[in-house]
Motif scaffolding. Structure first.
Motif, PDB file in Angstrom:
ATOM      1  N   LEU A  14     -71.522 -66.062 -75.707  1.00 25.87           N
ATOM      2  CA  LEU A  14     -72.398 -66.513 -74.635  1.00 25.87           C
ATOM      3  C   LEU A  14     -73.811 -66.797 -75.136  1.00 25.87           C
ATOM      4  O   LEU A  14     -74.772 -66.701 -74.402  1.00 25.87           O
ATOM      5  N   ASP A  15     -73.913 -67.158 -76.406  1.00 25.27           N
ATOM      6  CA  ASP A  15     -75.197 -67.540 -76.979  1.00 25.27           C
ATOM      7  C   ASP A  15     -75.553 -68.981 -76.622  1.00 25.27           C
ATOM      8  O   ASP A  15     -76.563 -69.499 -77.073  1.00 25.27           O
ATOM      9  N   THR A  16     -74.708 -69.625 -75.833  1.00 19.51           N
ATOM     10  CA  THR A  16     -74.961 -71.002 -75.441  1.00 19.51           C
ATOM     11  C   THR A  16     -76.235 -71.084 -74.604  1.00 19.51           C
ATOM     12  O   THR A  16     -76.619 -70.125 -73.944  1.00 19.51           O
ATOM     13  N   ALA A  17     -76.872 -72.229 -74.632  1.00 14.62           N
ATOM     14  CA  ALA A  17     -78.123 -72.415 -73.901  1.00 14.62           C
ATOM     15  C   ALA A  17     -77.921 -72.288 -72.392  1.00 14.62           C
ATOM     16  O   ALA A  17     -78.808 -71.841 -71.690  1.00 14.62           O
ATOM     17  N   ASP A  18     -76.754 -72.659 -71.892  1.00  9.76           N
ATOM     18  CA  ASP A  18     -76.513 -72.653 -70.449  1.00  9.76           C
ATOM     19  C   ASP A  18     -75.119 -72.104 -70.132  1.00  9.76           C
ATOM     20  O   ASP A  18     -74.166 -72.869 -69.998  1.00  9.76           O
ATOM     21  N   PRO A  19     -74.978 -70.786 -70.019  1.00 10.47           N
ATOM     22  CA  PRO A  19     -73.657 -70.214 -69.771  1.00 10.47           C
ATOM     23  C   PRO A  19     -73.049 -70.650 -68.434  1.00 10.47           C
ATOM     24  O   PRO A  19     -71.833 -70.744 -68.308  1.00 10.47           O
ATOM     25  N   LEU A  49     -66.513 -77.589 -75.668  1.00  6.88           N
ATOM     26  CA  LEU A  49     -66.778 -77.376 -77.095  1.00  6.88           C
ATOM     27  C   LEU A  49     -68.174 -77.824 -77.502  1.00  6.88           C
ATOM     28  O   LEU A  49     -68.746 -77.275 -78.449  1.00  6.88           O
ATOM     29  N   ALA A  50     -68.729 -78.784 -76.806  1.00  4.20           N
ATOM     30  CA  ALA A  50     -70.113 -79.173 -77.085  1.00  4.20           C
ATOM     31  C   ALA A  50     -71.066 -78.035 -76.738  1.00  4.20           C
ATOM     32  O   ALA A  50     -72.095 -77.845 -77.397  1.00  4.20           O
ATOM     33  N   LEU A  51     -70.698 -77.255 -75.718  1.00 11.10           N
ATOM     34  CA  LEU A  51     -71.524 -76.128 -75.292  1.00 11.10           C
ATOM     35  C   LEU A  51     -71.218 -74.847 -76.074  1.00 11.10           C
ATOM     36  O   LEU A  51     -72.085 -73.989 -76.228  1.00 11.10           O
ATOM     37  N   ALA A  52     -69.983 -74.702 -76.541  1.00  9.93           N
ATOM     38  CA  ALA A  52     -69.554 -73.491 -77.259  1.00  9.93           C
ATOM     39  C   ALA A  52     -68.632 -73.886 -78.413  1.00  9.93           C
ATOM     40  O   ALA A  52     -67.421 -73.708 -78.339  1.00  9.93           O
ATOM     41  N   PRO A  53     -69.205 -74.446 -79.476  1.00 10.88           N
ATOM     42  CA  PRO A  53     -68.379 -74.977 -80.563  1.00 10.88           C
ATOM     43  C   PRO A  53     -67.548 -73.936 -81.314  1.00 10.88           C
ATOM     44  O   PRO A  53     -66.577 -74.292 -81.978  1.00 10.88           O
ATOM     45  N   ASP A  54     -67.874 -72.660 -81.174  1.00 10.74           N
ATOM     46  CA  ASP A  54     -67.130 -71.610 -81.872  1.00 10.74           C
ATOM     47  C   ASP A  54     -65.986 -71.022 -81.044  1.00 10.74           C
ATOM     48  O   ASP A  54     -65.300 -70.114 -81.492  1.00 10.74           O
ATOM     49  N   TRP A  55     -65.749 -71.545 -79.839  1.00 12.98           N
ATOM     50  CA  TRP A  55     -64.732 -70.995 -78.956  1.00 12.98           C
ATOM     51  C   TRP A  55     -63.354 -71.523 -79.361  1.00 12.98           C
ATOM     52  O   TRP A  55     -62.965 -72.639 -79.046  1.00 12.98           O
TER      53      TRP A  55
END
Length: 70
Positions: A14-19, A49-55
């Motif tokens: 959840l280190d994404t800029a906008d969870p 994936l653009a928001l959470a590329p490591d998921w």
């Protein structure tokens, strides 16, 4: 495909800029995947994936949507 399978590998960092935006797109991706709308699902999983590329789970589900479009 049951949504439990779509999230079976765990959630994203959840280190994404906008969870909130991440979960909005993930929910849409799950919904359209379950409806077998694979072109829409592929687009939605790409947004996830653009928001959470490591998921990893999102990457797997993108592959599932892509293969089912074929």
């Amino acid at each position: 495909m049951p949504s439990a399978l779509l999230f079976a590998c765990g959630g994203p960092s959840l280190d994404t800029a906008d969870p909130v935006e991440l979960w909005r797109w993930a929910s849409r991706a799950v919904a359209v995947t379950e409806q077998h709308r694979f072109a829409d699902a592929e687009e939605a999983w790409r947004k996830v994936l653009a928001l959470a590329p490591d998921w990893t789970t999102a990457r797997i589900n993108l592959g599932i949507a892509s293969l089912n479009r074929s």
